[in-house]
Write an enzyme that holds these catalytic residues in place. Structure first.
Site, mmCIF file in Angstrom:
data_model
loop_
_atom_site.group_PDB
_atom_site.id
_atom_site.type_symbol
_atom_site.label_atom_id
_atom_site.label_comp_id
_atom_site.label_asym_id
_atom_site.label_seq_id
_atom_site.Cartn_x
_atom_site.Cartn_y
_atom_site.Cartn_z
ATOM 1 N N LYS A 177 0.832 -1.199 0.000
ATOM 2 C CA LYS A 177 0.000 0.000 0.000
ATOM 3 C C LYS A 177 0.872 1.257 0.000
ATOM 4 C CE LYS A 177 -2.107 -1.398 3.693
ATOM 5 N NZ LYS A 177 -3.023 -1.601 4.837
ATOM 6 N N THR A 209 -9.442 9.001 7.573
ATOM 7 C CA THR A 209 -8.754 7.805 7.078
ATOM 8 C C THR A 209 -8.665 6.706 8.130
ATOM 9 O OG1 THR A 209 -6.642 8.829 7.690
ATOM 10 C CG2 THR A 209 -7.372 9.090 5.398
ATOM 11 N N GLY A 211 -9.245 3.457 9.816
ATOM 12 C CA GLY A 211 -9.753 2.161 9.407
ATOM 13 C C GLY A 211 -9.563 1.822 7.943
ATOM 14 N N THR A 212 -8.780 2.622 7.216
ATOM 15 C CA THR A 212 -8.608 2.337 5.788
ATOM 16 C C THR A 212 -7.931 0.991 5.554
ATOM 17 O OG1 THR A 212 -6.601 3.691 5.862
ATOM 18 C CG2 THR A 212 -8.587 4.717 4.973
ATOM 19 N N GLY A 213 -6.931 0.669 6.385
ATOM 20 C CA GLY A 213 -6.228 -0.604 6.207
ATOM 21 C C GLY A 213 -7.121 -1.797 6.479
ATOM 22 N N CYS A 214 -7.868 -1.740 7.570
ATOM 23 C CA CYS A 214 -8.808 -2.817 7.898
ATOM 24 C C CYS A 214 -9.833 -2.982 6.790
ATOM 25 C CB CYS A 214 -9.539 -2.506 9.206
ATOM 26 S SG CYS A 214 -8.493 -2.205 10.634
#
Length: 268
Positions: A177, A209, A211-214
């Protein structure tokens, strides 16, 4: 058709009381993208958009019992892992993954958006040796990739070199990412045994932003759970997350949550 993927995703991760990340974001994402979400909670966190105030890890046997209850009855077409926290949890979750043939999407969560640590420093080696080789897809951001490989990730070349190192550690696919990599565009790099695919889009100027990874990892997992090819699953997941960021409701005084529910309004 008998034997076809049903979109069942078992999520093994921590809970976020603010609803923007963790299990809560995972459930919203899987559901909104047409899958079925089940969970094994690894820890309860006290958090909101301003940060993590406290973490309560759940007992190992309880984590495993949740996963076993799901796998033995409902089943899973993909498993997504998030916050694990400690060596002991990493070891137990690795053992759980070995009991299922479902592809595992491993999000190597280490630090919350506000900076709070979500993985013990001495557990990084356990993630490196136990989780990476079990990953059908690994989804690290730049700091996580640097911690796992020791390779600086400050540009596309760094993303590529770190991704190749993670593939060499056993991951079958890696989504490097680019949100933490400077530049006017966010460039994600998907590496598989077939080669690499660049996926880029404009960088959105927003603090929403959390929680974008989850969310991205869960969106990838539900795509795989529904039988999509890796590149399609990742591409669809990126599009879902980008729109969720664009439509973020602006809640809280810190890093706000995404609008996970935007597809509902599109269908009306």
């Amino acid at each position: 058709m008998a034997g076809s993927p049903l979109g069942r995703v078992l999520i093994i991760a921590g809970s976020d009381s603010g609803g923007g990340a963790g299990i809560q974001a995972d459930i919203k994402t899987v559901t909104l993208l047409g899958g079925y979400a089940a969970t094994a909670v690894t820890a309860i966190t006290v958090q909101n958009t301003l940060g993590v105030q406290d973490v309560f890890p759940l007992p190992l046997d309880l984590i495993e019992a949740q996963a076993r209850a799901v796998l033995d009855d409902i089943g899973a077409d993909a498993i997504k892992t998030g916050m694990l926290g400690s060596i002991a949890v990493v070891e137990r979750v690795a053992a759980i993954l070995d009991t299922s043939i479902a592809p595992a999407v491993i999000d190597p969560v280490m630090v919350a958006k506000g900076g709070a640590p979500l993985l013990d420093r001495d557990a990084i080696e356990a993630v490196r040796t136990l989780m990476i080789p079990r990953a059908a897809l690994l989804t690290p951001n730049a700091p996580e990739a640097e911690a796992l490989t020791g390779i600086a990730v400050t540009d596309l070349d760094g993303q590529r070199r770190a991704g190749e190192a993670l593939m060499a550690m056993g991951a079958r696919a890696v989504l490097m990412k680019g949100g933490h990599v400077p530049g006017p565009r966010v460039v994600d790099l998907l590496l598989t045994a077939q080669g690499e695919t660049l996926m880029a889009g404009p960088r959105l100027n927003t603090t929403s932003t959390h929680g974008t990874g989850c969310t991205l990892a869960s969106a990838c997992a539900v795509g795989l759970a529904k039988g999509l090819q890796m590149e399609t699953a990742v591409s669809n997941a990126r599009a879902y997350v980008a729109e969720a960021i664009r439509r973020a409701p602006g809640l809280g005084g810190g890093h706000g949550p995404l609008d996970h529910g935007w597809p509902l309004r599109e269908r009306r």
